[in-house]
Scaffold this motif. Sequence first.
Motif, PDB file in Angstrom:
ATOM      1  N   ASP A  38     -13.337  -5.584   8.297  1.00  0.00           N
ATOM      2  CA  ASP A  38     -12.056  -5.014   7.897  1.00  0.00           C
ATOM      3  C   ASP A  38     -10.917  -5.374   8.837  1.00  0.00           C
ATOM      4  O   ASP A  38     -10.451  -4.513   9.579  1.00  0.00           O
ATOM      5  CB  ASP A  38     -12.206  -3.480   7.813  1.00  0.00           C
ATOM      6  N   VAL A  74      -3.675   0.230  -3.381  1.00  0.00           N
ATOM      7  CA  VAL A  74      -4.944   0.001  -4.084  1.00  0.00           C
ATOM      8  C   VAL A  74      -5.734   1.296  -4.276  1.00  0.00           C
ATOM      9  O   VAL A  74      -6.572   1.392  -5.170  1.00  0.00           O
ATOM     10  CB  VAL A  74      -5.829  -1.030  -3.349  1.00  0.00           C
ATOM     11  N   ASN A  75      -5.495   2.268  -3.403  1.00  0.00           N
ATOM     12  CA  ASN A  75      -6.027   3.609  -3.653  1.00  0.00           C
ATOM     13  C   ASN A  75      -5.029   4.296  -4.576  1.00  0.00           C
ATOM     14  O   ASN A  75      -3.967   4.740  -4.144  1.00  0.00           O
ATOM     15  CB  ASN A  75      -6.155   4.400  -2.347  1.00  0.00           C
ATOM     16  N   PHE A  86     -14.017  -5.633  -1.543  1.00  0.00           N
ATOM     17  CA  PHE A  86     -14.205  -4.731  -0.401  1.00  0.00           C
ATOM     18  C   PHE A  86     -15.128  -3.582  -0.819  1.00  0.00           C
ATOM     19  O   PHE A  86     -14.734  -2.430  -0.910  1.00  0.00           O
ATOM     20  CB  PHE A  86     -12.831  -4.224   0.030  1.00  0.00           C
ATOM     21  N   LYS A 112     -11.462 -10.118   1.423  1.00  0.00           N
ATOM     22  CA  LYS A 112     -10.871  -9.970   2.753  1.00  0.00           C
ATOM     23  C   LYS A 112     -11.303 -11.125   3.651  1.00  0.00           C
ATOM     24  O   LYS A 112     -12.422 -11.637   3.520  1.00  0.00           O
ATOM     25  CB  LYS A 112     -11.274  -8.647   3.394  1.00  0.00           C
ATOM     26  N   GLU A 133      -2.895  -2.908  11.163  1.00  0.00           N
ATOM     27  CA  GLU A 133      -3.732  -1.717  11.284  1.00  0.00           C
ATOM     28  C   GLU A 133      -4.583  -1.728  12.556  1.00  0.00           C
ATOM     29  O   GLU A 133      -4.596  -0.752  13.309  1.00  0.00           O
ATOM     30  CB  GLU A 133      -4.634  -1.599  10.046  1.00  0.00           C
ATOM     31  N   TYR A 134      -5.310  -2.799  12.771  1.00  0.00           N
ATOM     32  CA  TYR A 134      -6.203  -2.897  13.933  1.00  0.00           C
ATOM     33  C   TYR A 134      -5.654  -3.833  14.997  1.00  0.00           C
ATOM     34  O   TYR A 134      -6.367  -4.202  15.917  1.00  0.00           O
ATOM     35  CB  TYR A 134      -7.585  -3.381  13.492  1.00  0.00           C
ATOM     36  N   HIS A 138      -6.545   4.922  13.722  1.00  0.00           N
ATOM     37  CA  HIS A 138      -6.916   3.607  14.268  1.00  0.00           C
ATOM     38  C   HIS A 138      -6.018   3.081  15.369  1.00  0.00           C
ATOM     39  O   HIS A 138      -5.991   1.879  15.631  1.00  0.00           O
ATOM     40  CB  HIS A 138      -7.032   2.552  13.149  1.00  0.00           C
ATOM     41  N   ARG A 176      -1.430   2.857   5.994  1.00  0.00           N
ATOM     42  CA  ARG A 176      -1.403   1.841   7.060  1.00  0.00           C
ATOM     43  C   ARG A 176      -0.026   1.194   7.199  1.00  0.00           C
ATOM     44  O   ARG A 176       0.073  -0.017   7.454  1.00  0.00           O
ATOM     45  CB  ARG A 176      -2.466   0.757   6.827  1.00  0.00           C
ATOM     46  N   LYS A 203      -9.270  -1.830  -7.004  1.00  0.00           N
ATOM     47  CA  LYS A 203     -10.232  -1.425  -5.971  1.00  0.00           C
ATOM     48  C   LYS A 203     -11.207  -0.482  -6.654  1.00  0.00           C
ATOM     49  O   LYS A 203     -10.847   0.647  -6.998  1.00  0.00           O
ATOM     50  CB  LYS A 203      -9.500  -0.719  -4.828  1.00  0.00           C
ATOM     51  N   TRP A 247       0.843  -1.189   0.000  1.00  0.00           N
ATOM     52  CA  TRP A 247       0.000   0.000   0.000  1.00  0.00           C
ATOM     53  C   TRP A 247       0.887   1.252   0.000  1.00  0.00           C
ATOM     54  O   TRP A 247       0.602   2.248   0.641  1.00  0.00           O
ATOM     55  CB  TRP A 247      -0.969  -0.017   1.191  1.00  0.00           C
ATOM     56  N   ARG A 266     -11.032  -6.628  -6.218  1.00  0.00           N
ATOM     57  CA  ARG A 266     -11.301  -6.722  -4.769  1.00  0.00           C
ATOM     58  C   ARG A 266     -12.802  -6.651  -4.462  1.00  0.00           C
ATOM     59  O   ARG A 266     -13.547  -5.939  -5.131  1.00  0.00           O
ATOM     60  CB  ARG A 266     -10.552  -5.626  -4.020  1.00  0.00           C
TER      61      ARG A 266
HETATM   62  C1  GCU Z   1      -9.197  -0.238   5.242  1.00  0.00           C
HETATM   63  C2  GCU Z   1      -8.085   0.744   5.447  1.00  0.00           C
HETATM   64  C3  GCU Z   1      -7.908   1.641   4.265  1.00  0.00           C
HETATM   65  C4  GCU Z   1      -7.778   0.804   2.993  1.00  0.00           C
HETATM   66  C5  GCU Z   1      -8.972  -0.124   2.865  1.00  0.00           C
HETATM   67  C6  GCU Z   1      -8.846  -1.100   1.717  1.00  0.00           C
HETATM   68  O1  GCU Z   1     -10.430   0.422   5.272  1.00  0.00           O
HETATM   69  O2  GCU Z   1      -8.321   1.498   6.602  1.00  0.00           O
HETATM   70  O3  GCU Z   1      -6.763   2.408   4.478  1.00  0.00           O
HETATM   71  O4  GCU Z   1      -7.687   1.610   1.880  1.00  0.00           O
HETATM   72  O5  GCU Z   1      -9.074  -0.904   4.021  1.00  0.00           O
HETATM   73  O6  GCU Z   1      -8.597  -2.269   1.988  1.00  0.00           O
HETATM   74  O7  GCU Z   1      -9.027  -0.738   0.569  1.00  0.00           O
END
Ligand code: GCU
Length: 683
Positions: free
Chosen positions: A369, A205-206, A325, A364, A397-398, A532, A164, A286, A155, A323
């Motif tokens: 998440d 992915v963003n 998500f 996922k 992350e979490y 987070h 993250r 994504k 990422w 994906r």
């Molecule tokens: C979570 C995460 C994001 C990420 C997203 C994803 O929400 O906090 O930072 O972009 O997952 O998996 O696309």
Amino acid sequence: VESGYHAWLSYNKALPGAQLEQYRQWGGAIVSLEEQETIQAAAAELKLGLEAMLGHSVSAAPNQGQLHIALGTFDSLHVRYQSLFSEKEIEAAEAEGFVIRTSHADSCLAIGAASPAGVLYGVFHLLRLIGTGAAIDELAIISAPVNGLRMINHWDNFDGSIERGYAGNSFLYKNNRFTEDQERLRDYARMMASVGINAIAINNVNVHQEETLFITPTYLPQVAKLADIFRVYGIRLYLSINFASPIQIGGLETADPLELDVQGWWNNKASEIYAAIPDFGGFLVKADSENRPGPFTYGRDHAEGANMLAEALLPHGGIVIWRCFVYNCKQDWRDRKTDRARAAYDHFKPLDGRFNDNVVLQIKNGPLDFQVREPVSPLFGALEHTNQLIEFQITQEYTGQQRHLCYLVPQWKEILEFNTYAEGEKAPVKRVVDGSLWGNRINGMAAVTNVGEDWNWSGHLLAQANLYGYGRLAWNPDLTAEQIASEWIQLVFSLDAAIHDVISGLLMDSWSIYESYTAPLGIGWMVNPNHHYGPNVDGYEYSPWGTYHFADHKGIGVDRTVQTGTGYSAQYMGANAEVYNSLEHCPDELLLFFHHVPYTHVLHSGKTVIQHIYDNHFEGVERAAQLLSAWSSLQGRIKEELYSQVEERLREQARHAEEWRDQINTYFWRKSGIEDKHHRKIY
Ligand code: GCU
């Protein structure tokens, strides 16, 4: 400096023990006769590892009758050693696996494979055997990867930040430039190959503005250079792409997947990419997720979006990783009908069978998440006619952001063993994911990585075990979490059994400890918004993200039952649907994920929900402190620089666990007004 950089490839000096004589005998010479770059890299790695571990120099030409190690493809080895490998062994090794066999008749310990990558994996396996003190005198090993794709998702952003990321900035990019540190890239590729990784997506992915240009002549040559490094180590490069690229960089007015212009644009784009990178893996996408563009804008569905890209990649052998998500991230918290947990299944189940053969869905592990505790995504087992990958999150992350220790392999194991009931009793997630249940051509695992430019790669040194463990598990999901931990500990720290047992104990307890002082009974999201990290019980309670616990003065939990709730429990098959839907049978650790109950509800454990929350938080803090004291027993027994960096993090964890305990306990005491039976300090 030895501060963890060489990770599990440290090649620590072998202990003078029973095996050392064997290692010296076999490891005095290496025979490798092929020019191919991956095989050359394998031979170089073997020499490096043997010389470091055995403290002698390794020759490339054994004397007549001298024991030696030979490596190469089956065909090439066959010329010199006629009857080393049987047809059966060769078949069992498949395309990417290897055979290792000692043949006293040939004076040779041979590593053979069908492909150069297989030879490399075999070399790393032999080095691992020696590094963990195994006997090598009578080897007959056949090993082939269970999963086809064994993928890492970065990422990383082009500006050098990592979404993250908890181990410093990116080592791939800095300030909108590709790194020039080839050596670090090579070391990274070696590390990944050593655990069998064969695919890496190099960008977030963003996909932001600059990264959208990765598929243009501006950056393709540099992407290709990275692919050149990965290729040597058997790794294919993938890119995350922006679904709106035709508009953003193509000058078109639409990105509608059914428009001929758009299709033509992607077709040309694919040809351009493959001209630069002939073995390019494909696209990771994504779309229509958290404000990213996608086919919904044009009234098209995800099959139409994915298939359009798949058509473009097909002539070149590429794939689309799409994906799942996808959910409404602008929910009104007042709306009790919408349930984010349902979203992936509701979107993708109706599309089963509509995706092209070179599309694979990336799902996922859980429906929300990557929380500390979630049920398994009900999509596993529900898509009989669709290629699919499971997505894990190595980056924590979490789960403590690599400030807290959380060895995640036990969690992944639990998920992979979960029975979906898709085909009766014998349909665990691992068999859906590896493609064997339904014969999927594309199958395997992907995971968001936890590495950055920190010198030890993962920030928390012990978090390396998650990266190592992910790769090992993707190769063979039947390895146990304990076995994987043992290997990693021995390769990084020491073969000393007492040291091993201390570190293994820490790793194996850590997930349960983290869960106990953070998230009770399957409730997640009690964290500070955005970053987070740290406790905030209502941090996401009145947000648009669909992440609620619904605590009031009487009780807590999300009603996802069929009778009175969102009906999410019915997305599961067979016994799972009944067990989760039932207040009586739902397992304690997921109770509040599926049911809203009073604080006085009695768990299977015999405790009330509120007393469980108090007890777990008090105990969790004590157990976190024990991690620190256990680690302290290693001072002076392992390398100081390794010791001290972990000590610092465990100290922070112990302190921060108290913050968690006090906030969570105080919150629920104030809400419920119910005293702790043991009258401990609550604020
Ligand atoms: C979570 C995460 C994001 C990420 C997203 C994803 O929400 O906090 O930072 O972009 O997952 O998996 O696309």
